[in-house]
Enzyme design. Structure first.
Site, mmCIF file in Angstrom:
data_model
loop_
_atom_site.group_PDB
_atom_site.id
_atom_site.type_symbol
_atom_site.label_atom_id
_atom_site.label_comp_id
_atom_site.label_asym_id
_atom_site.label_seq_id
_atom_site.Cartn_x
_atom_site.Cartn_y
_atom_site.Cartn_z
ATOM 1 N N ARG A 109 0.875 -1.290 0.036
ATOM 2 C CA ARG A 109 0.075 -0.004 0.074
ATOM 3 C C ARG A 109 0.803 1.368 0.069
ATOM 4 O O ARG A 109 2.022 1.292 0.372
ATOM 5 C CB ARG A 109 -0.852 -0.066 1.195
ATOM 6 C CG ARG A 109 -0.309 0.199 2.694
ATOM 7 C CD ARG A 109 -0.041 1.762 3.225
ATOM 8 N NE ARG A 109 0.197 1.810 4.326
ATOM 9 C CZ ARG A 109 1.005 2.392 4.845
ATOM 10 N NH1 ARG A 109 1.889 3.544 4.050
ATOM 11 N NH2 ARG A 109 1.161 2.752 6.352
ATOM 12 N N GLU A 200 -6.472 7.613 7.456
ATOM 13 C CA GLU A 200 -5.211 8.612 8.139
ATOM 14 C C GLU A 200 -4.749 9.338 7.079
ATOM 15 O O GLU A 200 -4.380 10.632 7.254
ATOM 16 C CB GLU A 200 -4.063 7.600 8.633
ATOM 17 C CG GLU A 200 -3.145 8.577 9.414
ATOM 18 C CD GLU A 200 -2.238 7.598 9.952
ATOM 19 O OE1 GLU A 200 -2.520 6.938 11.075
ATOM 20 O OE2 GLU A 200 -0.954 7.625 9.619
ATOM 21 N N ARG A 204 -5.402 5.802 0.645
ATOM 22 C CA ARG A 204 -4.506 4.527 1.082
ATOM 23 C C ARG A 204 -4.783 3.792 -0.187
ATOM 24 O O ARG A 204 -6.096 3.149 -0.234
ATOM 25 C CB ARG A 204 -4.829 4.082 2.397
ATOM 26 C CG ARG A 204 -4.426 4.534 3.486
ATOM 27 C CD ARG A 204 -2.846 4.511 3.600
ATOM 28 N NE ARG A 204 -2.462 5.717 4.711
ATOM 29 C CZ ARG A 204 -2.206 5.141 5.644
ATOM 30 N NH1 ARG A 204 -2.289 3.771 6.256
ATOM 31 N NH2 ARG A 204 -1.517 6.001 6.827
ATOM 32 N N CYS A 246 1.166 11.384 9.048
ATOM 33 C CA CYS A 246 2.192 10.976 9.984
ATOM 34 C C CYS A 246 3.526 10.915 9.243
ATOM 35 O O CYS A 246 3.675 10.343 8.197
ATOM 36 C CB CYS A 246 1.613 9.540 10.442
ATOM 37 S SG CYS A 246 2.741 9.093 11.873
ATOM 38 N N THR A 248 5.786 9.134 10.079
ATOM 39 C CA THR A 248 6.321 7.836 9.539
ATOM 40 C C THR A 248 5.965 7.071 8.302
ATOM 41 O O THR A 248 6.750 6.467 7.778
ATOM 42 C CB THR A 248 5.724 6.776 10.429
ATOM 43 O OG1 THR A 248 4.284 6.510 10.482
ATOM 44 C CG2 THR A 248 6.038 6.858 12.157
ATOM 45 N N ARG A 255 4.041 0.866 2.380
ATOM 46 C CA ARG A 255 4.015 -0.562 3.316
ATOM 47 C C ARG A 255 3.851 -1.680 2.321
ATOM 48 O O ARG A 255 2.604 -2.101 1.952
ATOM 49 C CB ARG A 255 3.140 -0.344 4.428
ATOM 50 C CG ARG A 255 3.271 -1.788 5.333
ATOM 51 C CD ARG A 255 2.100 -1.583 6.486
ATOM 52 N NE ARG A 255 2.472 -0.834 7.407
ATOM 53 C CZ ARG A 255 3.433 -0.747 8.559
ATOM 54 N NH1 ARG A 255 4.203 -2.045 8.571
ATOM 55 N NH2 ARG A 255 3.774 0.160 9.342
ATOM 56 N N ARG A 284 4.047 -7.209 12.896
ATOM 57 C CA ARG A 284 2.843 -6.912 13.552
ATOM 58 C C ARG A 284 2.037 -7.886 13.919
ATOM 59 O O ARG A 284 2.408 -9.027 13.312
ATOM 60 C CB ARG A 284 2.256 -5.947 12.526
ATOM 61 C CG ARG A 284 2.743 -4.306 12.590
ATOM 62 C CD ARG A 284 2.013 -3.621 11.540
ATOM 63 N NE ARG A 284 2.514 -2.095 11.615
ATOM 64 C CZ ARG A 284 1.618 -1.215 11.139
ATOM 65 N NH1 ARG A 284 0.690 -1.394 10.435
ATOM 66 N NH2 ARG A 284 2.107 0.221 11.392
ATOM 67 N N GLU A 289 -1.615 -3.009 12.889
ATOM 68 C CA GLU A 289 -0.841 -2.188 13.949
ATOM 69 C C GLU A 289 -1.704 -2.597 15.375
ATOM 70 O O GLU A 289 -2.692 -2.644 15.422
ATOM 71 C CB GLU A 289 -0.914 -0.751 13.687
ATOM 72 C CG GLU A 289 0.003 -0.099 14.330
ATOM 73 C CD GLU A 289 0.004 1.497 13.741
ATOM 74 O OE1 GLU A 289 -1.100 1.882 13.274
ATOM 75 O OE2 GLU A 289 1.004 2.228 14.019
#
Ligand code: ARG
Length: 332
Positions: A109, A200, A204, A246, A248, A255, A284, A289
């Site tokens: 993703r 988020e 995505r 974010c 990160t 990912r 994970r 998460e």
């Protein structure tokens, strides 16, 4: 007021937000009205945050750079002055699980935010509506294998919504505002390609298969993304690559990972962690998460996203998976 953070906080923001920086940044506001107080609210309210900060718009990364830079450097191992290196093109890779014994599914993703809109932490209902309209119009133009259907959440989608309301970290950051309004999911006809809207990040974009064919999943995402970019422009800059809510996710925002059953390594977590660290991967739980490992099924994905190309991420994951499978086979 001294630091807004609880003394017990272990977050990167707590570590790097000195009193001096805090005093300097706390009166600033981006053109769109995003402030430091909003950026760090999630970290202040959730003492167990690892990072503790979200951006509200692309400008946040510049205006609050005195805190974003050290946090990004610490999380991504990104050196000062470094510039992200992108490199996204189709790949050829061997099957990492030729016996089809371990890998259950593969998923890649990326996160994208549409240029000209604030991030999900800082969207009014009206802006979110406009964003949804813009994206849905672009989705309708997707060709052939990527064409599909967008379903807006109304709380009553058969089988449940494609994603859930955000966790308490996202909630405190403002990401859940007006949920479930203007959230939705897009599925291409073949279900291998899907898009989450207003989770988020604005988008995505996900390519997924119940196979170990990492190259196919990666290449499919590459093509779908290319098709989408014909009608949408995403926020990015030279230094950080793709700009995300974010920090990160900056850089590739990618990912790439698998669900993998590791019955033996499940009982030898030290060895598993050693390999995972060696290839800079992340473990994970089964549900993603902050979830537990169920029936020895782990979610293994890349940890690096910034300062590494998309192609390098998927190649390193491939090598890591081969090493993990080898260790699982040889584990006593
Ligand atoms: N804000 C949370 C923290 O600081 C989560 C960060 C990473 N996860 C994410 N979904 N962006 O610990």
């Amino acid at each position: 007021m001294l630091s807004p953070f609880d003394e017990t906080s272990q977050s990167l923001v707590k570590k790097y937000l000195s009193q001096e920086i805090y005093q300097r940044l706390k009166t600033r506001s981006t053109v769109a009205g995003f402030t430091l107080e909003k950026a760090i609210r999630s970290g202040v309210e959730n003492v167990d945050s690892a990072i503790g900060i979200y951006a509200g718009d692309p400008q946040s990364y510049q205006l609050f750079s005195e805190i974003f830079v050290p946090v990004i450097r610490a999380y991504h191992g990104f050196a000062q002055g470094d510039v992200h290196c992108a490199g996204f093109s189709p790949v050829t890779l061997s099957d990492p699980d030729p016996e089809k014994k371990y890998i259950l599914s593969t998923r890649v993703r990326v996160a994208r935010n549409v240029e000209g809109f604030n991030f999900t932490t800082h969207l009014s209902l009206q802006e979110r509506q406009k964003l949804e309209k813009t994206v849905v119009a672009a989705l309708a133009l997707l060709p052939g294998p990527f064409s599909g259907e967008y379903t807006a959440f109304d709380g009553a989608v058969a089988g449940g919504n494609i994603f859930n309301k955000g966790d308490r970290f996202q909630d405190a950051a403002g990401i859940n505002s007006d949920f479930p309004k203007c959230r939705g999911g897009f599925y291409a006809k073949d279900k291998r390609f899907r898009i989450w809207l207003n989770e988020e990040d604005h988008l995505r974009i996900i390519s997924q298969e119940t196979s170990a064919d990492l190259a196919a999943v990666f290449n499919h995402l590459y093509s779908g993304l290319g098709a989408l970019e014909k009608s949408l422009t995403f926020a990015r800059n030279k230094r950080y690559g793709h700009l995300t809510t974010c920090p990160t996710n900056l850089g590739t925002s990618m990912r790439a990972g698998v669900h993998i059953r590791l019955k033996k390594l499940n009982n030898n977590r030290t060895l598993l962690h050693k390999i995972v660290d060696e290839y800079q991967l992340q473990l994970r739980g089964t549900g993603g998460e902050n979830t537990e490992v169920e029936a020895a099924v782990f979610d293994v994905s890349n940890k690096q996203r910034l300062g590494i190309s998309e192609v390098a991420i998927v190649s390193k994951l491939h090598r890591g998976l081969e090493a993990i499978i080898e260790a699982e086979k040889n584990c006593g």
